[in-house]
Design a protein around this motif. Structure first.
Motif, PDB file in Angstrom:
ATOM      1  N   SER A 263     -19.613  46.275  55.030  1.00  0.00           N
ATOM      2  CA  SER A 263     -21.037  45.590  54.947  1.00  0.00           C
ATOM      3  C   SER A 263     -21.826  46.020  55.989  1.00  0.00           C
ATOM      4  N   LYS A 264     -23.221  45.703  55.720  1.00  0.00           N
ATOM      5  CA  LYS A 264     -24.233  45.855  56.761  1.00  0.00           C
ATOM      6  C   LYS A 264     -23.881  44.636  58.024  1.00  0.00           C
ATOM      7  N   GLU A 265     -23.457  43.509  57.669  1.00  0.00           N
ATOM      8  CA  GLU A 265     -23.090  42.599  58.548  1.00  0.00           C
ATOM      9  C   GLU A 265     -22.194  43.196  59.510  1.00  0.00           C
ATOM     10  N   GLU A 266     -21.083  43.652  58.986  1.00  0.00           N
ATOM     11  CA  GLU A 266     -19.726  44.127  59.907  1.00  0.00           C
ATOM     12  C   GLU A 266     -20.426  45.277  60.670  1.00  0.00           C
ATOM     13  N   LYS A 267     -21.306  46.178  60.195  1.00  0.00           N
ATOM     14  CA  LYS A 267     -21.865  47.041  61.106  1.00  0.00           C
ATOM     15  C   LYS A 267     -22.685  46.680  62.142  1.00  0.00           C
ATOM     16  N   LEU A 268     -23.437  45.599  61.884  1.00  0.00           N
ATOM     17  CA  LEU A 268     -24.158  44.952  62.874  1.00  0.00           C
ATOM     18  C   LEU A 268     -23.493  44.217  63.920  1.00  0.00           C
ATOM     19  N   PHE A 304     -27.486  35.215  66.657  1.00  0.00           N
ATOM     20  CA  PHE A 304     -28.404  34.246  65.665  1.00  0.00           C
ATOM     21  C   PHE A 304     -29.731  34.756  65.380  1.00  0.00           C
ATOM     22  N   LEU A 305     -30.126  35.953  66.071  1.00  0.00           N
ATOM     23  CA  LEU A 305     -31.449  36.601  65.855  1.00  0.00           C
ATOM     24  C   LEU A 305     -31.471  37.532  64.779  1.00  0.00           C
ATOM     25  N   SER A 310     -26.731  38.769  53.406  1.00  0.00           N
ATOM     26  CA  SER A 310     -25.970  38.262  52.189  1.00  0.00           C
ATOM     27  C   SER A 310     -26.277  36.950  52.265  1.00  0.00           C
ATOM     28  N   GLU A 311     -26.706  36.352  53.356  1.00  0.00           N
ATOM     29  CA  GLU A 311     -26.880  34.899  53.224  1.00  0.00           C
ATOM     30  C   GLU A 311     -28.097  34.398  54.340  1.00  0.00           C
ATOM     31  N   LYS A 312     -28.481  33.192  54.002  1.00  0.00           N
ATOM     32  CA  LYS A 312     -29.909  32.860  54.653  1.00  0.00           C
ATOM     33  C   LYS A 312     -29.490  32.681  56.252  1.00  0.00           C
ATOM     34  N   GLY A 313     -30.360  33.245  57.090  1.00  0.00           N
ATOM     35  CA  GLY A 313     -30.172  33.023  58.489  1.00  0.00           C
ATOM     36  C   GLY A 313     -29.760  34.100  59.111  1.00  0.00           C
ATOM     37  N   GLY A 314     -29.029  34.169  60.305  1.00  0.00           N
ATOM     38  CA  GLY A 314     -28.649  35.180  60.977  1.00  0.00           C
ATOM     39  C   GLY A 314     -27.010  35.383  60.877  1.00  0.00           C
ATOM     40  N   LEU A 315     -26.676  36.470  61.515  1.00  0.00           N
ATOM     41  CA  LEU A 315     -25.238  36.923  61.362  1.00  0.00           C
ATOM     42  C   LEU A 315     -24.479  35.586  61.688  1.00  0.00           C
ATOM     43  N   MET A 316     -24.957  35.044  62.538  1.00  0.00           N
ATOM     44  CA  MET A 316     -24.118  33.525  62.993  1.00  0.00           C
ATOM     45  C   MET A 316     -25.270  32.464  62.734  1.00  0.00           C
TER      46      MET A 316
END
Length: 472
Positions: A263-268, A304-305, A310-316
């Motif tokens: 996923s894009k989140e995993e890559k980031l 957090f930035l 896939s969800e609202k807000g940041g990675l954390m």
């Protein structure tokens, strides 16, 4: 009467004896107060009548009330830079776990290394140790345990081995998860609590900054040697397997297919993790100064930035931080508060004077005896408690025998992370023992010889490698 009740009474009793009867120690008011508080805290750390994190709050009020040190000295230790460096590392680890990146990394390693029984054990060991360099050994073991159990289930269902070989494979694989989780943590300052305790105490009491890179140059070779020794010991001596067939080569690939496309989140997160680790190791070559704590906080805050897709807000998100081990941060604070009081009251010099009798022994013998004592203490005690108690005292020991303190401190830090014999010794040991494939004898027999091996490796590293790396 159980140990909790004994400890509940013994801690305050020891405090009163040491504090109200000066003739016992012949110490001045301030160092006597610090010694009394340390005794109380140490007993409660060992016996746990209240949670260890709660015990770590005692120095906040006992030190100033007893006259051991000023309130500002006692409290500032809880905001030491090393505490925030660990907080940042924990935050990044939570992000890796949240987005399932750890499982993808582990499966890729297993798919690359191979699928014979020994290669599976090697792959799991490398994956576990690699993750444990950046994530707590307890979290790493819990992440890897389902993977190990899935491999064991695959072997059992497909009848790859006879009964004897199956038991050897399953026991060897589970113990590899437990032991490599502890071994991997030796490599980095954030991989093991005692390593961070060493850095914090060195900064507080010696005014020396042991950086992430400093420790990595020392701890990483020790971790590699121990991991290699673990692999050969488990697969060739303790739990050899007569391979008849390879485990399905599709196992790791099927697991990766189940995870889907990265996923894009995993890559980031992988990018943030890689940049943070890279700066920790190579930041000293930059034309401007970046401390390990600053790097850690930049990495954690960026999570957090950076927006999630896939969800609202940041990675954390802040609600994710409820899983941060806040109690462990208080443990650091409590240990560093006592260390600051040791230095402020000059209690360290008293220990140094007592330990001058050890000058009669060669330095190498002292390191061997200390390493053995710490390691077997850690079998029945929290490694955090052991390192927090002994790290300031080790500076006094070094002063007493007339040597630099870094070798003795390193011996304490490393050996307090290498408890392999009992399920209660470390969270990884307890985690794999809960899987019901192991008996207590399996862990004791395998762990005893690994303990001996650990002492040998640590002593050699401290005696030969440490002086080359820690040249302050």
């Amino acid at each position: 009467m159980n140990r909790h009740r004994i400890g509940l009474i013994l801690g305050p009793v020891l405090f009163c004896l040491l504090y109200f009867f000066p003739s016992i120690t012949d110490l001045g008011d301030a160092p006597r107060a610090v010694l009394a508080v340390t005794a109380w805290v140490a007993v409660w750390w060992i016996t746990e009548p209240i949670p260890i994190a709660a015990t770590s709050l005692l120095p906040l009020f006992l030190l100033p009330l007893s006259g051991g040190t000023e309130e500002s000295t006692a409290t500032m230790a809880y905001a030491d830079p090393i505490v925030f460096m660990y907080m940042g590392g924990f935050t990044i680890a939570l992000a890796i776990e949240k987005w399932n990146l750890h499982k993808r990394i582990a499966m890729h390693i297993i798919s690359i290394i191979g699928t014979s029984s020994n290669r599976i054990i090697l792959g799991v060991g490398i994956a576990t140790a690699g993750l444990s360099m950046w994530i707590s050994n307890a979290a790493t073991a819990l992440m890897m345990l389902p993977i190990a159990l899935a491999l064991i289930k695959e072997v059992k269902e497909k009848n790859f081995f006879d009964d004897k070989s199956f038991h050897s494979f399953s026991k060897g694989l589970l113990l590899t998860v437990a032991y490599s989780a502890s071994i991997g943590g030796l490599a980095t300052l954030i991989g093991s609590v005692p390593n961070a305790a060493l850095a914090g105490v060195a900064n507080r009491m010696l005014d020396v900054n042991i950086t992430f890179a400093n420790w990595f140059m020392f701890g990483f070779p020790v971790s590699i040697v121990m991991l290699i020794a673990l692999y050969f010991y488990i697969t060739k001596i303790q739990f050899p397997v007569a391979d008849t067939k390879n485990i399905s080569s599709d196992f790791a690939h099927s697991q990766l297919r189940g995870l889907g496309k990265m996923s894009k989140e995993e890559k980031l997160i992988l990018a943030v993790f890689s940049c943070t680790a890279g700066l920790w190791i190579f930041g000293g070559f930059l034309p401007f100064e970046l401390t390990d704590t600053t790097i850690s906080m930049i990495g954690a805050t960026s999570l957090f930035l950076i927006p999630s897709f896939s969800e609202k807000g940041g990675l954390m998100r802040w609600e994710d931080m409820k899983n941060l081990p806040w109690g462990l941060l208080l443990l650091f604070g409590g240990g560093l508060s006592l260390a600051a009081a040791f230095e402020d009251s000059d209690l360290t010099s008293w220990f140094g004077e007592i330990l001058t009798n050890l000058q009669a022994f060669p330095y190498l013998i002292i390191i061997i005896l200390l390493s053995a004592m710490v390691l077997f203490m850690t079998e029945i005690m929290s490694n955090t408690a052991v390192s927090n108690m002994l790290m300031p005292i080790s500076i006094g020991l070094a002063s007493g025998i007339g040597v630099e303190p870094y070798g003795i401190m390193a011996a304490v830090a490393l050996t307090s992370s290498l408890a392999f014999m009992l399920p209660i010794s470390t969270p990884p040991n307890a985690a794999v023992f809960s899987a019901d494939y192991l008996e207590i004898d399996d862990m004791i027999k395998a762990g005893f010889w690994l303990n001996i091996l650990g002492i040998i490796v640590v002593v050699l590293a401290v005696y030969f490698l440490q002086p080359l790396v820690f040249s302050f």
